[in-house]
Design an enzyme around this catalytic site. Structure first.
Site, PDB file in Angstrom:
ATOM      1  N   HIS A  26       0.877  -1.171   0.000  1.00 38.23           N
ATOM      2  CA  HIS A  26       0.000   0.000   0.000  1.00 38.23           C
ATOM      3  C   HIS A  26       0.909   1.214   0.000  1.00 38.23           C
ATOM      4  O   HIS A  26       1.702   1.401   0.909  1.00 38.23           O
ATOM      5  CB  HIS A  26      -0.893   0.009   1.251  1.00 38.23           C
ATOM      6  CG  HIS A  26      -1.832   1.167   1.263  1.00 38.23           C
ATOM      7  ND1 HIS A  26      -3.145   1.071   0.883  1.00 38.23           N
ATOM      8  CD2 HIS A  26      -1.641   2.473   1.592  1.00 38.23           C
ATOM      9  CE1 HIS A  26      -3.730   2.251   0.981  1.00 38.23           C
ATOM     10  NE2 HIS A  26      -2.839   3.114   1.409  1.00 38.23           N
ATOM     11  N   CYS A  27       0.833   2.015  -1.038  1.00 36.20           N
ATOM     12  CA  CYS A  27       1.748   3.132  -1.180  1.00 36.20           C
ATOM     13  C   CYS A  27       1.095   4.425  -0.703  1.00 36.20           C
ATOM     14  O   CYS A  27       0.146   4.897  -1.318  1.00 36.20           O
ATOM     15  CB  CYS A  27       2.164   3.271  -2.647  1.00 36.20           C
ATOM     16  SG  CYS A  27       3.429   4.515  -2.901  1.00 36.20           S
ATOM     17  N   PRO A  28       1.575   5.020   0.399  1.00 34.18           N
ATOM     18  CA  PRO A  28       0.963   6.267   0.852  1.00 34.18           C
ATOM     19  C   PRO A  28       1.234   7.432  -0.086  1.00 34.18           C
ATOM     20  O   PRO A  28       0.445   8.362  -0.164  1.00 34.18           O
ATOM     21  CB  PRO A  28       1.614   6.504   2.221  1.00 34.18           C
ATOM     22  CG  PRO A  28       2.833   5.676   2.244  1.00 34.18           C
ATOM     23  CD  PRO A  28       2.648   4.563   1.288  1.00 34.18           C
TER      24      PRO A  28
END
EC number: 2.3.1.225
Lengths: 385, 157
Positions: free
Chosen positions: A191-193
């Site tokens: 999950h890439c912020p």
């Protein structure tokens, strides 16, 4: 919103969900507005443009990412390009422009594309799986819940499929549940912020394009700004004069200097992952590196050829989105039902519930709603007086 | 009264056979979309094994074709990359075209083979490509009658 009257469902509201991209919004001539499936989606996602775009609920630092890129590129085009065009070549803004366009487009596509979310199991599927789990284990004397794993052999290797309690499915291989988005995502990478979304099967190529083009853009701007300052400080003027003449370049230099290393590092890492057909999730967990001491472990998904791995990950066919965002919810109280079935959403979604309650003589806990979709009748019972 | 409950129980028992049969995915060939061709026992009396196997095998072929990594998919992939993937917004991908073919195939199979036998095949795309499900259409009306009867009894209508 509940209408305690006999009412007819408008058949035009019962649109079968299609996997192709929606052609145009359907005309709504129901007396009450029909809801689209994205409005009742159980995961933690945000939808824009009436379900056409999807993102995670927490947008993370996407505004920061966009802001930094736009700011740095903007300053570059406004302050550095005129000087460089005059002294060097006009290819510079052209190359910069192309890179900039690639970066922005791939960033937006990474953020707003469905990463490969698996829809949650329908009640019948969940019940069917529960039956399969309970039967083989047999003995009911132990207090431990039956092990919720299934084993599959892929390319002569044993892979364990885990059961997802939230989505009520056995996760396919390489699928993982993202706690931030509360969804199971196929070929879950991470999950890439920075992009505010999960990176999975469907948007990994966009993500890869984004970081590669961003590396080139950052390196390009860094190089150009350095050249610009060098040219300005020639002729005995000195660096300080050059910086005073073009203060924006200083800002660009700082931003690029600090980001180029991490972005280049990330690009290199993901290039390695693409070449070996691994995901970040698998690499971090060491699923195939033999950490558990098993000598026979190797990546069963790899084609053992760098070119074939790259091609399959980046140039493979684009799978369709499995969640239907723009279809209509068939009736107020049911979620994701198929055409011919009976559902008791107030009770535990199992027709056996009615049977059990009847045979035990107890009244039903709540008035059930029966929705028949092929004959268009909706019957809602009033509470007993 | 006890005999009412008993009759209801009997009706309910036959109605509870109206559950769906799910054919799960076969992951032995890695993550490509393929369904198990093992014939489920619940369908034993409803449909011939050969027809069932032919349907599932044809579906598997379609999905295999959609996910095949070869000349056309490379072309599509490279072209898409060169246009910064904007082409995906304008054009229908090969996968989507094959999904349409699959929909039509399933509809045709339902009309010709499954509906006459009282079964309904659902398109896997509607179930997240996890299962091919066979629903029992004849018993639905029995279930409807059963449930209505039970409700009438409960609410003394």
């Amino acid at each position: 919103m509940k209408n305690h009257e006999y009412q007819q469902i408008d058949p035009q509201a019962l649109v079968t969900p299609t996997p192709t991209p929606p052609p145009r919004p359907l005309p709504e001539h129901k007396p009450r507005r029909a809801r689209r499936r994205w409005e009742v989606f159980p995961g933690k996602n945000r939808f824009c443009c009436d379900g056409r775009m999807i993102a995670a609920r927490q947008s993370g630092v996407l505004p920061l990412t966009l802001g930094l890129i736009l700011l740095t590129s903007g300053l570059f085009f406004i302050f550095d390009c005129p000087f460089l065009v005059k002294h060097l070549t006009s290819c510079i803004p052209a190359i910069g422009g192309v890179l900039f366009v690639f970066v922005i487009i791939s960033l937006l596509q990474t953020s707003f594309t469905d990463p490969g979310i698996l829809p949650r199991a329908t009640p019948e599927e969940a019940a069917d799986i529960e039956k399969q789990i309970d039967n083989p284990t047999g003995s009911s004397s132990s207090y431990r819940p039956p092990p919720r794993t299934k084993e599959v052999v892929i390319n002569q290797q044993v892979v364990k499929l885990k059961y997802c309690f939230t989505c009520k499915i056995f996760r396919p291989p390489r699928t993982s549940h993202c706690s931030l988005c509360d969804n199971c995502v196929e070929r879950f990478d991470h999950h890439c912020p920075w992009v505010g979304n999960c990176v999975g099967k469907r948007n990994y190529r966009f993500f890869y394009t984004f970081i590669i083009s961003l590396s080139f853009l950052t390196a390009f701007i860094f190089g150009c700004v350095t050249t610009h300052l060098t040219l300005r400080s020639q002729g005995g003027n000195g660096l300080v004069f050059a910086l005073q003449a073009s203060p924006a370049s200083a800002l660009e230099l700082v931003v690029c200097f600090f980001s180029v290393w991490s972005i280049l590092g990330l690009s290199g890492f993901h290039t390695y992952l693409v070449a070996t057909n691994l995901t970040t999730n698998e690499d971090i967990k060491g699923s195939w590196s033999g950490k558990s001491g098993n000598e026979d472990v190797g990546n069963p998904y790899s084609y053992n050829s760098i070119i074939k791995n790259c091609c399959s990950v980046l140039c493979g066919p684009m799978p369709p989105s499995l969640i239907d965002r723009r279809g209509f919810v068939p009736s107020d109280d049911s979620v994701q039902t198929s055409p011919v079935e009976i559902e008791l959403p107030a009770a535990k979604n199992d027709i056996n519930m009615v049977g059990r309650a009847v045979t035990s003589g107890r009244p039903l806990p709540r008035p059930p709603v029966i929705t028949l979709q092929q004959p268009a009748i909706s019957i809602q019972s009033h509470s007993t007086a | 009264p006890a005999d009412t409950f008993h009759n209801l129980q009997e009706l309910h028992h036959s109605a509870s056979l109206a559950t769906k049969v799910f054919i799960q995915r076969d992951y032995s060939d890695s993550t490509i979309c393929k369904f198990q061709t093992k014939f489920p026992a619940e369908l034993d009396s409803r449909i011939e094994r050969s027809l069932f196997e032919e349907t599932v095998k044809t579906l598997n072929c379609y999905y295999g074709e959609a996910e095949k990594i070869g000349g056309q998919s490379y072309l599509e992939g490279c072209l898409a990359c060169a246009t910064a993937y904007i082409i995906f917004l304008c054009m229908e991908t090969r996968y989507e075209k094959i999904l349409k073919k699959i929909s039509m195939y399933i509809q045709e199979q339902n009309e010709k083979i499954y509906a006459p036998r009282g079964l309904l095949l659902t398109d896997p795309i509607e179930r997240g490509m996890r299962v091919v499900s066979f629903a029992n259409t004849w018993d639905v009306f029995l279930s409807v009658g059963t449930t209505l009867k039970e409700l009438c009894t409960i609410y003394k209508l």
